[in-house]
Design a protein around this motif. Structure first.
Motif, PDB file in Angstrom:
ATOM      1  N   TRP A 185     -59.857  -8.190  19.633  1.00  0.00           N
ATOM      2  CA  TRP A 185     -59.373  -9.248  20.515  1.00  0.00           C
ATOM      3  C   TRP A 185     -58.916 -10.412  19.645  1.00  0.00           C
ATOM      4  O   TRP A 185     -59.632 -10.835  18.740  1.00  0.00           O
ATOM      5  CB  TRP A 185     -60.481  -9.694  21.470  1.00  0.00           C
ATOM      6  CG  TRP A 185     -59.925 -10.381  22.666  1.00  0.00           C
ATOM      7  CD1 TRP A 185     -59.944 -11.725  22.920  1.00  0.00           C
ATOM      8  CD2 TRP A 185     -59.241  -9.783  23.761  1.00  0.00           C
ATOM      9  NE1 TRP A 185     -59.322 -11.981  24.105  1.00  0.00           N
ATOM     10  CE2 TRP A 185     -58.881 -10.803  24.649  1.00  0.00           C
ATOM     11  CE3 TRP A 185     -58.892  -8.474  24.072  1.00  0.00           C
ATOM     12  CZ2 TRP A 185     -58.185 -10.567  25.829  1.00  0.00           C
ATOM     13  CZ3 TRP A 185     -58.209  -8.238  25.245  1.00  0.00           C
ATOM     14  CH2 TRP A 185     -57.863  -9.273  26.106  1.00  0.00           C
TER      15      TRP A 185
ATOM     16  N   TYR B 193     -61.339 -20.136  19.673  1.00  0.00           N
ATOM     17  CA  TYR B 193     -60.876 -19.963  21.051  1.00  0.00           C
ATOM     18  C   TYR B 193     -60.227 -18.595  21.209  1.00  0.00           C
ATOM     19  O   TYR B 193     -59.665 -18.061  20.255  1.00  0.00           O
ATOM     20  CB  TYR B 193     -59.790 -20.996  21.393  1.00  0.00           C
ATOM     21  CG  TYR B 193     -60.274 -22.402  21.554  1.00  0.00           C
ATOM     22  CD1 TYR B 193     -60.594 -22.909  22.802  1.00  0.00           C
ATOM     23  CD2 TYR B 193     -60.404 -23.246  20.458  1.00  0.00           C
ATOM     24  CE1 TYR B 193     -61.022 -24.210  22.961  1.00  0.00           C
ATOM     25  CE2 TYR B 193     -60.836 -24.547  20.605  1.00  0.00           C
ATOM     26  CZ  TYR B 193     -61.141 -25.025  21.852  1.00  0.00           C
ATOM     27  OH  TYR B 193     -61.574 -26.315  22.013  1.00  0.00           O
TER      28      TYR B 193
ATOM     29  N   HIS C 130     -57.296 -16.892  23.870  1.00  0.00           N
ATOM     30  CA  HIS C 130     -56.317 -17.313  24.869  1.00  0.00           C
ATOM     31  C   HIS C 130     -56.712 -16.865  26.266  1.00  0.00           C
ATOM     32  O   HIS C 130     -56.421 -17.546  27.247  1.00  0.00           O
ATOM     33  CB  HIS C 130     -54.925 -16.775  24.538  1.00  0.00           C
ATOM     34  CG  HIS C 130     -54.315 -17.454  23.353  1.00  0.00           C
ATOM     35  ND1 HIS C 130     -53.867 -18.743  23.389  1.00  0.00           N
ATOM     36  CD2 HIS C 130     -54.103 -17.023  22.089  1.00  0.00           C
ATOM     37  CE1 HIS C 130     -53.393 -19.087  22.207  1.00  0.00           C
ATOM     38  NE2 HIS C 130     -53.539 -18.058  21.391  1.00  0.00           N
ATOM     39  N   GLU C 131     -57.390 -15.716  26.324  1.00  0.00           N
ATOM     40  CA  GLU C 131     -57.802 -15.176  27.621  1.00  0.00           C
ATOM     41  C   GLU C 131     -59.066 -14.348  27.436  1.00  0.00           C
ATOM     42  O   GLU C 131     -59.179 -13.591  26.478  1.00  0.00           O
ATOM     43  CB  GLU C 131     -56.689 -14.301  28.197  1.00  0.00           C
ATOM     44  CG  GLU C 131     -56.985 -13.748  29.561  1.00  0.00           C
ATOM     45  CD  GLU C 131     -55.833 -12.916  30.104  1.00  0.00           C
ATOM     46  OE1 GLU C 131     -56.120 -11.991  30.870  1.00  0.00           O
ATOM     47  OE2 GLU C 131     -54.680 -13.174  29.748  1.00  0.00           O
ATOM     48  N   CYS C 132     -59.990 -14.497  28.352  1.00  0.00           N
ATOM     49  CA  CYS C 132     -61.220 -13.697  28.324  1.00  0.00           C
ATOM     50  C   CYS C 132     -60.866 -12.249  28.657  1.00  0.00           C
ATOM     51  O   CYS C 132     -60.172 -11.994  29.646  1.00  0.00           O
ATOM     52  CB  CYS C 132     -62.219 -14.242  29.337  1.00  0.00           C
ATOM     53  SG  CYS C 132     -63.713 -13.241  29.480  1.00  0.00           S
TER      54      CYS C 132
ATOM     55  N   CYS D  36     -62.942 -11.557  32.419  1.00  0.00           N
ATOM     56  CA  CYS D  36     -62.651 -12.230  33.691  1.00  0.00           C
ATOM     57  C   CYS D  36     -61.252 -12.826  33.751  1.00  0.00           C
ATOM     58  O   CYS D  36     -60.816 -13.248  34.815  1.00  0.00           O
ATOM     59  CB  CYS D  36     -63.698 -13.306  33.986  1.00  0.00           C
ATOM     60  SG  CYS D  36     -63.598 -14.773  32.928  1.00  0.00           S
ATOM     61  N   GLY D  37     -60.542 -12.893  32.621  1.00  0.00           N
ATOM     62  CA  GLY D  37     -59.180 -13.410  32.617  1.00  0.00           C
ATOM     63  C   GLY D  37     -59.061 -14.921  32.497  1.00  0.00           C
ATOM     64  O   GLY D  37     -57.948 -15.456  32.511  1.00  0.00           O
ATOM     65  N   GLN D  38     -60.174 -15.624  32.359  1.00  0.00           N
ATOM     66  CA  GLN D  38     -60.138 -17.082  32.189  1.00  0.00           C
ATOM     67  C   GLN D  38     -59.307 -17.422  30.951  1.00  0.00           C
ATOM     68  O   GLN D  38     -59.396 -16.752  29.934  1.00  0.00           O
ATOM     69  CB  GLN D  38     -61.568 -17.614  32.031  1.00  0.00           C
ATOM     70  CG  GLN D  38     -61.681 -19.083  31.732  1.00  0.00           C
ATOM     71  CD  GLN D  38     -61.431 -19.943  32.950  1.00  0.00           C
ATOM     72  OE1 GLN D  38     -61.680 -19.511  34.072  1.00  0.00           O
ATOM     73  NE2 GLN D  38     -60.923 -21.124  32.736  1.00  0.00           N
ATOM     74  N   SER D  39     -58.509 -18.473  31.022  1.00  0.00           N
ATOM     75  CA  SER D  39     -57.659 -18.829  29.887  1.00  0.00           C
ATOM     76  C   SER D  39     -58.311 -19.909  29.023  1.00  0.00           C
ATOM     77  O   SER D  39     -59.123 -20.697  29.502  1.00  0.00           O
ATOM     78  CB  SER D  39     -56.288 -19.299  30.372  1.00  0.00           C
ATOM     79  OG  SER D  39     -56.423 -20.434  31.180  1.00  0.00           O
ATOM     80  N   ASN D  40     -57.941 -19.914  27.752  1.00  0.00           N
ATOM     81  CA  ASN D  40     -58.407 -20.888  26.760  1.00  0.00           C
ATOM     82  C   ASN D  40     -59.924 -21.046  26.756  1.00  0.00           C
ATOM     83  O   ASN D  40     -60.462 -22.099  27.058  1.00  0.00           O
ATOM     84  CB  ASN D  40     -57.736 -22.246  26.976  1.00  0.00           C
ATOM     85  CG  ASN D  40     -56.252 -22.162  26.791  1.00  0.00           C
ATOM     86  OD1 ASN D  40     -55.775 -21.457  25.906  1.00  0.00           O
ATOM     87  ND2 ASN D  40     -55.510 -22.851  27.633  1.00  0.00           N
ATOM     88  N   VAL D  41     -60.603 -19.991  26.354  1.00  0.00           N
ATOM     89  CA  VAL D  41     -62.065 -19.960  26.353  1.00  0.00           C
ATOM     90  C   VAL D  41     -62.578 -20.340  24.963  1.00  0.00           C
ATOM     91  O   VAL D  41     -62.222 -19.722  23.964  1.00  0.00           O
ATOM     92  CB  VAL D  41     -62.587 -18.562  26.747  1.00  0.00           C
ATOM     93  CG1 VAL D  41     -64.105 -18.518  26.702  1.00  0.00           C
ATOM     94  CG2 VAL D  41     -62.075 -18.171  28.121  1.00  0.00           C
TER      95      VAL D  41
ATOM     96  N   CYS E 145     -67.510 -18.224  30.134  1.00  0.00           N
ATOM     97  CA  CYS E 145     -66.857 -18.188  31.443  1.00  0.00           C
ATOM     98  C   CYS E 145     -67.504 -17.189  32.401  1.00  0.00           C
ATOM     99  O   CYS E 145     -67.662 -17.462  33.587  1.00  0.00           O
ATOM    100  CB  CYS E 145     -65.376 -17.887  31.277  1.00  0.00           C
ATOM    101  SG  CYS E 145     -65.038 -16.474  30.215  1.00  0.00           S
TER     102      CYS E 145
END
Length: 80
Positions: free
Chosen positions: A8, A18, A20-22, A25-30, A54
């Motif tokens: 990843w 960081y 860009h996306e989990c 779950c798809g959360q952005s900027n994690v 997230c």
């Protein structure tokens, strides 16, 4: 050969890591609970538990390079 589905991409910003996306779950900027100083420890062969804040999913990082984390399990869907 390293399985690409277990990798990843990550970014480093001022010592923080960081994604860009989990991948779960798809959360952005994690923001990951991981610092750049920990990356060398992972590269040296020590496994590192990473809990995504997230969704609280967990992976164990088993290697890292300048762009990707290598996990102990698949993070991407297999190609059809």
């Amino acid at each position: 050969m390293i399985p690409f589905r277990n990798t990843w991409p990550y970014e480093t910003v001022r010592g923080d890591i960081y994604v860009h996306e989990c991948p779960f779950c798809g959360q952005s900027n994690v923001l990951l609970p991981l610092k750049t100083k920990h990356l060398q420890t992972i590269r040296d062969g020590r496994k590192w538990l990473i809990v995504f804040p997230c969704c609280h999913e967990k992976i164990t990082a088993i290697d890292a390079d300048a762009d990707y984390l290598l996990a102990d399990r698949p993070l991407r869907q297999a190609a059809p």
